[in-house]
Design a protein around this motif. Structure first.
Motif, PDB file in Angstrom:
ATOM      1  N   ALA A  35      62.249  49.924  61.742  1.00 42.47           N
ATOM      2  CA  ALA A  35      61.066  49.094  61.506  1.00 42.47           C
ATOM      3  C   ALA A  35      60.135  49.702  60.473  1.00 42.47           C
ATOM      4  CB  ALA A  35      60.311  48.871  62.812  1.00 42.47           C
ATOM      5  N   TRP A  36      59.995  51.019  60.479  1.00 39.15           N
ATOM      6  CA  TRP A  36      58.984  51.678  59.648  1.00 39.15           C
ATOM      7  C   TRP A  36      59.540  52.445  58.462  1.00 39.15           C
ATOM      8  CZ3 TRP A  36      56.344  53.667  64.686  1.00 39.15           C
ATOM      9  CH2 TRP A  36      55.509  52.647  65.202  1.00 39.15           C
ATOM     10  N   GLY A  37      60.853  52.691  58.452  1.00 37.54           N
ATOM     11  CA  GLY A  37      61.426  53.422  57.330  1.00 37.54           C
ATOM     12  C   GLY A  37      61.029  54.884  57.287  1.00 37.54           C
ATOM     13  N   GLN A  38      60.591  55.412  58.412  1.00 41.56           N
ATOM     14  CA  GLN A  38      60.246  56.824  58.512  1.00 41.56           C
ATOM     15  C   GLN A  38      61.146  57.477  59.568  1.00 41.56           C
ATOM     16  OE1 GLN A  38      58.325  58.797  56.868  1.00 41.56           O
ATOM     17  NE2 GLN A  38      57.043  57.416  55.663  1.00 41.56           N
ATOM     18  N   PRO A  39      61.549  58.734  59.348  1.00 40.54           N
ATOM     19  CA  PRO A  39      62.355  59.413  60.365  1.00 40.54           C
ATOM     20  C   PRO A  39      61.603  59.512  61.693  1.00 40.54           C
ATOM     21  CG  PRO A  39      62.376  60.628  58.292  1.00 40.54           C
ATOM     22  CD  PRO A  39      61.323  59.567  58.153  1.00 40.54           C
ATOM     23  N   VAL A  40      62.283  59.195  62.778  1.00 38.27           N
ATOM     24  CA  VAL A  40      61.724  59.352  64.121  1.00 38.27           C
ATOM     25  C   VAL A  40      62.673  60.282  64.857  1.00 38.27           C
ATOM     26  CG1 VAL A  40      60.968  58.194  66.221  1.00 38.27           C
ATOM     27  CG2 VAL A  40      60.748  57.027  64.015  1.00 38.27           C
TER      28      VAL A  40
END
Length: 317
Positions: free
Chosen positions: A52-57
């Motif tokens: 959804a955010w395009g950031q590593p989680v």
């Protein structure tokens, strides 16, 4: 006037942080071992948030002390939304079991969202020769304190389920706290543990392979994955019902706008057909709530489950 200007500034900063959030990797602390139900949910959630955010989680396992080590780290982290934690129902009872948590359960953490509820399964090793809950209870009552049960640590969700059952059945057994669900299963399969309440999501493989025998599920309804296994109420012990829940938390004072943004994305994920189907296969039912509703839910559990543990005669370590 200065107070008004400060509030306006704080509001502006909060809105701005929510608009740019997330702008860097997010860490989700899991206070239990890989392979636990908490870990499985965190990894499913991390995939959705990453997409959804395009950031590593990134999931960071910090097991030990009934989850309190990882939760303490979360409570002490920068309240900016970049350190979160997935916790289980055991989070609501640690205040009863530990003299010094290093954090205040209700004051030092912000509830972001409820994630799901799932049944636990009462398992025994096949070598024990037990085929029903009543047989197990009779065995335990015949020799009080001579048999044992395992949990994922003092204060874990498995511990809550176990003590709820023990009180309902009126049995006494030796508690063996382990470091997570995988060792619980391994020790039960080996016959060194006589019974354990294990999250259904983690027990399906050993159950289907015949390595452990399921006697009951903890919830009011049977589960599709184990249709022939009775509920604990059907087995004769309705007071033994318990629900293993999972929630997403952040450090207290995390900007409410950021909390709201994460909550909205989590609930969007929980409502998606793909996520519902995936969770259903794991025997997990989504729990969609606002951050405020999640906070109220955990506060109620803090009181209700705390009483369960006190009724079991447990005292702080």
């Amino acid at each position: 006037m200065k107070k008004v200007l400060f509030l306006v500034f704080a509001l502006f900063v909060g809105i701005a942080s929510a608009q740019t959030y997330p702008s860097k990797p997010i860490k989700i602390i899991v206070p239990f071992t890989p392979g636990s139900a908490t870990d499985v949910m965190a990894r499913i959630l991390s995939e959705r948030l990453n997409a959804a955010w395009g950031q590593p989680v990134v999931v960071d396992n910090r097991p030990g002390a009934g989850g309190t080590i990882g939760i303490r780290e979360t409570a002490r982290a920068e309240p900016d939304g970049y350190t979160l934690a997935v916790v289980s129902s055991g989070h609501a009872v640690n205040h009863v079991l530990y003299k010094d948590l290093g954090y205040d359960t209700l004051k030092d953490l912000s509830s972001i969202a409820m994630l799901g509820s799932l049944p636990s399964v009462l398992i025994v090793p096949p070598s024990l020769g037990i085929n029903s809950v009543r047989e197990l209870v009779a065995m335990l009552k015949a020799k009080p304190g001579e048999y044992n049960y395992a949990t994922a640590g003092i204060g874990s969700g498995a511990h809550v389920s176990s003590e709820t059952f023990n009180v309902a059945a009126g049995v006494k057994a030796l508690h063996v706290p382990l470091k997570g669900t995988p060792p619980m299963l391994a020790e039960t399969m080996a016959g060194r543990i006589h019974y354990a309440w294990v999250p259904a999501v983690s027990s399906m493989g050993p159950v289907k392979d015949g390595k452990v025998k399921p006697l009951a599920v903890s919830t009011p309804k049977r589960i599709a994955a184990l249709p022939d296994v009775p509920t604990i109420a059907e087995a004769g012990f309705p007071a033994g019902e318990s629900t293993f829940w999972l929630a997403l938390l952040a450090p207290a004072k995390t900007p409410p706008e950021v909390v709201a943004k994460v909550n909205a994305e989590v609930n969007r994920a929980l409502h998606s057909p793909e996520m519902k189907e995936r969770l259903a296969k794991l025997g997990t039912e989504p729990m969609s709530m606002s951050a405020g509703e999640a906070d109220a839910f955990i506060r109620r559990e803090y009181e209700v489950l705390g009483k369960v543990m006190r009724d079991a005669g447990l005292t702080p370590q």
